[in-house]
Design a protein around this motif. Structure first.
Motif, PDB file in Angstrom:
ATOM      1  N   GLU A  58       0.836  -1.210   0.000  1.00  0.00           N
ATOM      2  CA  GLU A  58       0.000   0.000   0.000  1.00  0.00           C
ATOM      3  C   GLU A  58       0.869   1.257   0.000  1.00  0.00           C
ATOM      4  N   GLY A  59       1.803   1.287   0.949  1.00  0.00           N
ATOM      5  CA  GLY A  59       2.687   2.451   1.072  1.00  0.00           C
ATOM      6  C   GLY A  59       3.496   2.662  -0.195  1.00  0.00           C
ATOM      7  N   LEU A  60       3.989   1.576  -0.766  1.00  0.00           N
ATOM      8  CA  LEU A  60       4.814   1.681  -1.976  1.00  0.00           C
ATOM      9  C   LEU A  60       3.986   2.183  -3.166  1.00  0.00           C
ATOM     10  N   ALA A  61       2.763   1.660  -3.282  1.00  0.00           N
ATOM     11  CA  ALA A  61       1.901   2.070  -4.397  1.00  0.00           C
ATOM     12  C   ALA A  61       1.628   3.569  -4.316  1.00  0.00           C
ATOM     13  N   GLN A  62       1.352   4.033  -3.121  1.00  0.00           N
ATOM     14  CA  GLN A  62       1.056   5.459  -2.933  1.00  0.00           C
ATOM     15  C   GLN A  62       2.256   6.319  -3.360  1.00  0.00           C
ATOM     16  N   ILE A  63       3.462   5.903  -2.927  1.00  0.00           N
ATOM     17  CA  ILE A  63       4.689   6.630  -3.299  1.00  0.00           C
ATOM     18  C   ILE A  63       4.901   6.586  -4.807  1.00  0.00           C
ATOM     19  N   ALA A  64       4.691   5.396  -5.391  1.00  0.00           N
ATOM     20  CA  ALA A  64       4.914   5.232  -6.832  1.00  0.00           C
ATOM     21  C   ALA A  64       3.986   6.150  -7.621  1.00  0.00           C
ATOM     22  N   ILE A  65       2.747   6.248  -7.184  1.00  0.00           N
ATOM     23  CA  ILE A  65       1.759   7.089  -7.878  1.00  0.00           C
ATOM     24  C   ILE A  65       2.128   8.567  -7.714  1.00  0.00           C
ATOM     25  N   GLU A  66       2.413   8.969  -6.482  1.00  0.00           N
ATOM     26  CA  GLU A  66       2.750  10.381  -6.224  1.00  0.00           C
ATOM     27  C   GLU A  66       4.008  10.812  -6.966  1.00  0.00           C
ATOM     28  N   ALA A  67       4.985   9.909  -7.007  1.00  0.00           N
ATOM     29  CA  ALA A  67       6.263  10.268  -7.632  1.00  0.00           C
ATOM     30  C   ALA A  67       6.241  10.064  -9.144  1.00  0.00           C
ATOM     31  N   GLY A  68       5.189   9.455  -9.660  1.00  0.00           N
ATOM     32  CA  GLY A  68       5.120   9.195 -11.097  1.00  0.00           C
ATOM     33  C   GLY A  68       6.134   8.160 -11.553  1.00  0.00           C
ATOM     34  N   ALA A  69       6.350   7.120 -10.707  1.00  0.00           N
ATOM     35  CA  ALA A  69       7.343   6.094 -11.053  1.00  0.00           C
ATOM     36  C   ALA A  69       6.828   5.195 -12.178  1.00  0.00           C
ATOM     37  N   ARG A  70       7.747   4.489 -12.834  1.00  0.00           N
ATOM     38  CA  ARG A  70       7.354   3.545 -13.891  1.00  0.00           C
ATOM     39  C   ARG A  70       7.221   2.132 -13.396  1.00  0.00           C
ATOM     40  N   LEU A  71       8.013   1.813 -12.346  1.00  0.00           N
ATOM     41  CA  LEU A  71       8.069   0.426 -11.852  1.00  0.00           C
ATOM     42  C   LEU A  71       8.060   0.438 -10.330  1.00  0.00           C
ATOM     43  N   ALA A  72       7.270  -0.462  -9.737  1.00  0.00           N
ATOM     44  CA  ALA A  72       7.262  -0.619  -8.280  1.00  0.00           C
ATOM     45  C   ALA A  72       7.495  -2.095  -7.965  1.00  0.00           C
ATOM     46  N   VAL A  73       8.429  -2.354  -7.054  1.00  0.00           N
ATOM     47  CA  VAL A  73       8.799  -3.739  -6.748  1.00  0.00           C
ATOM     48  C   VAL A  73       8.720  -3.991  -5.243  1.00  0.00           C
ATOM     49  N   VAL A  74       8.030  -5.062  -4.866  1.00  0.00           N
ATOM     50  CA  VAL A  74       8.099  -5.514  -3.471  1.00  0.00           C
ATOM     51  C   VAL A  74       9.032  -6.722  -3.413  1.00  0.00           C
ATOM     52  N   ALA A  75       9.897  -6.755  -2.416  1.00  0.00           N
ATOM     53  CA  ALA A  75      10.842  -7.866  -2.294  1.00  0.00           C
ATOM     54  C   ALA A  75      10.098  -9.159  -1.951  1.00  0.00           C
ATOM     55  N   ASP A  76       9.077  -9.025  -1.126  1.00  0.00           N
ATOM     56  CA  ASP A  76       8.334 -10.191  -0.655  1.00  0.00           C
ATOM     57  C   ASP A  76       7.271 -10.579  -1.690  1.00  0.00           C
ATOM     58  N   PRO A  77       7.411 -11.770  -2.301  1.00  0.00           N
ATOM     59  CA  PRO A  77       6.439 -12.170  -3.337  1.00  0.00           C
ATOM     60  C   PRO A  77       5.002 -12.219  -2.813  1.00  0.00           C
ATOM     61  N   ASP A  78       4.845 -12.441  -1.492  1.00  0.00           N
ATOM     62  CA  ASP A  78       3.494 -12.501  -0.933  1.00  0.00           C
ATOM     63  C   ASP A  78       2.761 -11.161  -1.021  1.00  0.00           C
TER      64      ASP A  78
END
Lengths: 421, 421
Positions: A58-78
């Motif tokens: 959730e936190g990563l998605a929010q940052i990715a959207i706000e920052a206009g990122a192209r790729l978001a990766v979580v280390a934990d596959p779960d």
């Protein structure tokens, strides 16, 4: 700084793909969020390529959207499904797992903020170094666990390493390698000859004025009360025992190729002076700033330029005084143990760091007392040294040594509890 | 530093003509002697070409012989015979008078230490600047009396100006122009944009903690008791009233092309931090050293390298604390007057400096009281400003304005005494 946060965030997303490209590993942590804060106030200067987190989808998605990122990766596959859902319809690519993390770290960018906490940061940051990336280094393990390997990889790959930690940023700013793209080449022999000492400061932590007896009775609550910086529990405990300064000396040793005997620590409770270099003409050049990570982060983002950071400006007259003390190695033996490890070499510091993590964990869960941390670390180093510590020549060797040290430390924590019980 | 003084002096004279060539104007003064001290400990690094003094023929001859100089010049023609006699049989050329002084200043050398005190230093230093010399600048008048002219001459001639004053050396070290041969070009617009403030420190002088009433009663004996530096009477009085910091701000303004509104002073009684630069990322880079002129002298001699200086090493833990205060412009109005002059331009600072010299002289001979110094300076500036102060476009114009201001100041001192009597 006249832009408000929302204006600048708007400017950032509206600016399409101009500016320097930047990826942020560990984007949901304190360094990651402060990086986003600095970057979002400078619309057009940076464009965010990839962001990563451990498992906070959730936190990563929010940052990715706000920052206009192209790729978001979580280390934990779960955490992949949650990330995918949170990014649905945004056009931002979602990925998970170690391979995806390494891919995020090695996508070609102008700068990579390497702010993953712990040994998990080793593989992706090392991969980026091998590719010649400009790395803003906030991961301690790259230097403490695998410093010789990491710097050799950076040199071979032509990577530029810009330290993010406030003390190392201070030294970097003072040594001021404007001419060298690769900082490890900065201190050529002639220049190094003029350096007498390189010093980092220590706040002294919450136990600075405590007696050895009081320290022995301190629990986790007391140990994590850092006077000047808001930090995680682990690093706060390191700070309380001055182990953090030992680890930082080891980092400085690798970053700047400074011999252990030229490195020093001075206690400076106000945490305003972060580091300084003393020269053979009697001159000392120091970096000072209010304790706010956005200053060293901005320096690493802008170098060799300086970009604005929205921090409180230092006003020495308002502060009134800066004080300094010699560190007390009797009350804070961890610093001496770390210095001995630095002198012994990179294998010893791998063991030091691993044993310290296990011991601090045991202290935080109230299984051992504060002075036991240093005792166990020293004991682990003795035991592992008896079996011979080589210099780790690969990531696998470093991780293997790290695991061995952790096993020995866990056993010692267990013995210790058994003895105490 | 293992060489004793006599060993190194021997080494110096035995080394024939190797090393960098160096001339020293004002060799018998404090800066000149400290320069010889630093140089004599580094046999082979420098060879002394010319040395000069005002009229101390004996002192100059001794220095010339010890340093192995080729030429010794006294400014005062009356001292020529004594110099000639003292150098008889040494093979060192003796000369006297203004033309000889300018010749000594313009002999081709790698570095020229320009340490003549007062307006007498203007003509030879300006001549050296026009020839593109690397000038180690310790003469205040070049910047305060004729700053715009001097820097323009240095630029046109391709001269490199290395400041020797501890505060300006501090700023130079911090701004660290390793890439620029000509320091006036260092702060390119991009780099300047990142600088928020440039600050020099003031010890606060002997009256720092005195009330306005106590200061009004202070005599020359009290005023010359500088807490940290052993200096001449004139500069000690300047320091007691903070006029010296005003003059130093004016020098910094010219040396580094920093706008007056970005220049600041902070009172720092320990005189350990000498100057610092504050950047827009919240970072402050400062230079610190024990108060010993041999550190900035060594820096100017070695730049861009750093050569050894035999000074006490800074030990912050031993010092314990550094303190800072805002300067009190009510008790020390001279600083405010000097800042106003800097904002008004170079003609105003010429007048300021001249009026101040006359007033300080009157105070030292107990003809006026301490607060009268600032009052007379301000009054002279008002009166001369009414007749219109132009920017001096030549040395003659600067000296003419200097004379006018001195005349007005003398008249005011006279009036003042008449009124007080």
């Amino acid at each position: 700084m006249t832009l408000s946060r929302s204006q600048s965030a708007h400017g950032q997303s509206a600016q399409s793909r101009s500016g320097q490209s930047l990826s942020i590993l560990g984007a949901t942590g304190s360094i990651g969020r402060n990086t986003i804060d600095v970057v979002s106030r400078l619309p057009g200067r940076f464009r965010v390529e990839a962001v990563s987190a451990n498992r906070d989808a959730e936190g990563l998605a929010q940052i990715a959207i706000e920052a206009g990122a192209r790729l978001a990766v979580v280390a934990d596959p779960d955490a992949y499904a949650a990330l995918k859902a949170a990014l649905s319809g945004t056009g931002i690519e979602a990925a998970a797992g170690q391979a995806a993390l390494v891919e995020a770290a090695t996508r070609p960018v102008d700068r990579l903020m390497a702010a993953i906490v712990g040994a998990a940061g080793l593989a992706p940051t090392l991969a980026a170094a091998a590719r010649g990336t400009t790395i803003l280094l906030a991961n301690k393990e790259c230097l403490v666990t695998a410093g010789t390997l990491f710097m050799a990889t950076a040199r071979a790959g032509g990577a530029t390493i810009l330290p993010v930690d406030s003390e190392h940023s201070a030294l970097f700013q003072v040594l001021n390698p404007v001419q060298a793209l690769n900082p490890v080449q900065v201190l050529d022999p002639d220049r190094l000859k003029a350096v007498e000492t390189v010093t980092i400061t220590a706040s002294g932590g919450p136990f600075r004025t405590w007696s050895a007896e009081q320290i022995a009775e301190a629990g986790p609550r007391e140990a994590v009360r850092h006077p000047n910086w808001a930090m995680g529990a682990k690093i706060s405990v390191d700070s309380a025992g001055l182990m953090n300064k030992g680890l930082e000396l080891i980092e400085a040793h690798h970053l700047f190729a400074i011999a252990p005997e030229r490195l020093a620590v001075v206690v400076h409770p106000e945490s305003i002076v972060h580091g300084f270099v003393s020269y053979r003409d009697g001159s000392v050049i120091a970096q000072l700033a209010e304790p706010d990570m956005r200053t060293p982060i901005a320096y690493s983002l802008g170098w060799p330029d300086r970009i604005p950071a929205p921090t409180k400006r230092l006003d020495l007259a308002e502060l009134g005084r800066l004080t300094f003390e010699t560190p007390d190695l009797r009350r804070f033996p961890a610093l001496g143990i770390a210095i001995a490890a630095m002198e012994a070499g990179n294998g010893a510091t791998t063991v030091l760091n691993a044993a310290n993590e296990i011991s601090v964990e045991a202290f935080l869960s109230e299984r051992i007392r504060f002075p036991d941390i240093a005792k166990i670390v020293e004991n682990v180093m003795d035991r592992v040294a008896r079996t011979g510590i080589g210099e780790p020549a690969s990531l696998d060797e470093a991780l293997e040594l790290d695991r061995t040290a952790r096993d020995v430390a866990r056993a010692l924590v267990g013995e210790h509890i058994a003895t105490a019980g």
